[in-house]
Design a protein around this motif. Structure first.
Motif, PDB file in Angstrom:
ATOM      1  N   ASP B  38       0.840  -1.193   0.000  1.00  0.00           N
ATOM      2  CA  ASP B  38       0.000   0.000   0.000  1.00  0.00           C
ATOM      3  C   ASP B  38       0.881   1.250   0.000  1.00  0.00           C
ATOM      4  N   ARG B  40       0.248   4.178   0.739  1.00  0.00           N
ATOM      5  CA  ARG B  40       0.057   5.074   1.886  1.00  0.00           C
ATOM      6  C   ARG B  40       1.064   4.754   2.979  1.00  0.00           C
ATOM      7  N   PHE B  41       1.511   3.489   3.005  1.00  0.00           N
ATOM      8  CA  PHE B  41       2.404   3.068   4.085  1.00  0.00           C
ATOM      9  C   PHE B  41       3.845   2.879   3.628  1.00  0.00           C
ATOM     10  N   GLY B 222       2.438  11.010  11.788  1.00  0.00           N
ATOM     11  CA  GLY B 222       1.817  10.350  10.643  1.00  0.00           C
ATOM     12  C   GLY B 222       2.370  10.844   9.319  1.00  0.00           C
TER      13      GLY B 222
END
Lengths: 320, 264
Positions: B38, B40-41, B222
């Motif tokens: 992914d 996003r990670f 984050g």
């Protein structure tokens, strides 16, 4: 004898070299004009924004306190730092303080630190699941795998509490310990069914299509005191006027933060790397200036129910 | 080791090394782009590089880099001085060597990171915490090498020097030190890498100021791309530290048979 001499020599020479490098602490000292230098152990998260704002607003210098913030990566490093006198004050979550004081650590909370917004749909901490998850309410979490950042702490006791309130059996939940930054990835991969997140990860996760099930903070108590500022009993006993001054400045800072949310969002830039879009939308907590004793008692009872503590913590000794 | 092998080798090795880097970068670029992980990670490599270039423009990045390198250099210097001194003294006195060997073998394998709770208690999240961890880990690397080096001294040469009435210091300077130096340099190379690892660990885990703490702050905010960008840069520092240690080795031992090409 020789062996001992050698290790003593090795250690003391290292210590001497370190002392030469200026290792000695300068916290807790008072300068000629009556200003006291204090070191405060904080975690670089949204919760401690008021102290950064308060320093900028001069609330601490007004009280003749010169604050140095030392950021630790976790609360676990702050409690021992305060006990050993490395820091004069620290920020920690309330359950950790209750656990520490029930184990006999001489801690004294000086003022509130961060609390739930009281709005179950818009709080700074909540349990989230994938958008298409069958988990709809807190009760559905029973029997599921739930990620939390620390086992046996405020997040497990409050999640257990909201599941129980909703009619589920919290003892069937299997908790998985993961750092906050990894929880959304674990939910996406299906390693866990749900995860307890706080800001900014909550806003990031819901922005990525995850769904909020329940806020374990507001769901437990609308004024849940999640974190507090504290000192050691030793320091509080010897420096009552510094404690009063710090509490006054801290309370002013928190009132200011409650009244100026835009400045809170802006100050985040100075000590975090939160994405600007997330900074604008994340849910800010409440910063009350008084500690809700009943809610702290509730956290203590929850910790006792879950077997985290066997001895009731002495709230009169801990709370201001 | 034919004469012809040298120029080809000299040309080929960096080229192959570069190819390895390019391949690794290509895999990190492809994995998220193909959806195997992914993004996003794990952002694609190109985005990490963009993130890193953004970092390079920030003053706080350079401050953190200075803190990291400063802590590394100071810790390494203390470990080198303490390790060499202790090694020469212990190695030169057989009785001392016999008495300390079990203690050294006991203390050496204790992982430095196990001392984290202790140093947090004493020094909090400040430089001395990192220094203790670095010195503890790097000291043994140097000490053990120096002990081997001192033990490697040719007894005939040493006895000859003694019969010529060399002073104790003279023996150390003219006989023990030249034999030990290659071992010291090996210890330096090992210690340099270990010191960097412990400096970053202390910053990341304890919050000692430096690039490791910047990684921790990015992570707890984050900021995924930024986290990876900083991790990538720490890797580059690691390569640079190793290159630096090798350069020191070449320079210090230019007279030694292991480095001299004219004897090969």
């Amino acid at each position: 004898m020789h062996r001992r001499t050698f290790s003593v020599l090795a250690l003391s020479s290292v210590a001497a070299l370190l002392a030469a490098c200026g290792a000695s602490g300068d916290g807790g000292t008072t300068t000629a004009d009556g200003t006291t230098n204090v070191k405060i152990g904080v975690i670089p998260i949204v919760d401690v924004a008021p102290i950064y704002l308060g320093i900028k607003q001069g609330f601490f210098t007004q009280e003749k306190i010169n604050v140095t913030l030392e950021t630790a990566q976790g609360g676990a490093a702050i409690v021992p730092g305060v006990v050993s006198g490395q820091y004069q004050f620290g920020f920690s979550n309330t359950t950790s303080l209750l656990l520490a004081s029930s184990q006999g650590l001489p801690l004294k909370a000086v003022t509130s630190g961060v609390a739930s917004t009281g709005d179950p749909s818009k709080d700074f901490g909540a349990v989230v699941v994938k958008a298409d998850s069958p988990i709809k309410t807190a009760k559905d979490l029973a029997g599921k795998r739930v990620a939390v950042n620390t086992l046996k702490n405020v997040n497990t006791t409050t999640v257990n509490n909201v599941v129980k309130k909703d009619g589920g059996d919290p003892s069937t939940i299997s908790y998985v310990e993961l750092p906050f930054p990894d929880i959304a990835a674990a939910i996406a991969k299906g390693d866990v069914d749900a995860g307890q997140l706080v800001e900014p990860f909550l806003t990031i996760a819901t922005g990525q299509g995850n769904r909020q099930v329940v806020s374990n903070y507001a769901g437990t108590s609308p004024t849940l005191p999640v974190g507090m500022y504290f000192t050691s009993k030793n320091y509080a006993g010897q420096n009552p006027q510094v404690v009063t001054a710090f509490t006054t400045a801290m309370n002013k800072s928190m009132e200011y933060a409650n009244a100026h949310p835009d400045e809170v969002r802006a100050v985040l830039n100075e000590y975090t790397k939160i994405d600007p879009a997330v900074q604008k939308t994340l849910v800010l907590p409440k910063w009350p200036t008084t500690v809700d004793r009943a809610a702290v008692q509730q956290l203590a009872d929850l910790a006792e129910q879950d077997g985290l503590i066997t001895k009731k913590p002495d709230l009169d000794g801990l709370l201001p | 080791m034919s004469v012809l092998a040298i120029p080809v080798d000299r040309w080929r090795r960096p080229a192959l090394g570069l190819l390895g880097v390019v391949l690794a970068a290509a895999v990190v670029e492809a994995l998220p782009r193909l959806g195997l992980v992914d993004e996003r990670f794990l952002p694609p490599f190109s985005r990490m590089v963009t993130g890193l270039t953004e970092q390079l423009a920030l003053a706080e990045f350079w401050t953190a880099l200075g803190q990291t390198l400063g802590g590394w250099a100071l810790g390494l210097a203390i470990a080198m001085i303490a390790g060499v001194l202790a090694g020469v003294v212990i190695g030169s006195v057989p009785l001392l060597r016999a008495i300390t060997s079990s203690t050294i073998e006991f203390l050496r394998p204790i992982p430095s990171v196990a001392l984290i709770p202790l140093v947090v208690l004493i020094y909090g999240s400040r430089l001395p915490s990192a220094l203790i961890l670095i010195v503890y880990a790097a000291f043994w690397q140097v000490l053990v090498q120096v002990l081997y080096g001192v033990a490697d001294v040719d007894p005939v040469v040493r006895d000859t020097a003694r019969s010529y009435r060399f002073s104790r210091w003279g023996v150390i300077r003219s006989v023990v030190w030249p034999t030990t130096l290659p071992y010291v340099v090996t210890g330096f190379r090992l210690a340099a890498a270990v010191a960097l690892i412990l400096e970053i660990t202390a910053e990341l885990i304890i919050g000692v100021p430096g690039l490791g703490r910047s990684i921790g702050v990015a992570q707890s905010s984050g900021a995924v791309t930024e986290t990876y960008a900083l991790v990538l840069f720490v890797g580059i520092i690691g390569v640079a530290v190793n290159g630096f240690a090798r350069a020191v080795e070449k320079r210090t031992l230019r007279w030694h048979t292991s480095v001299r090409r004219d004897l090969a």
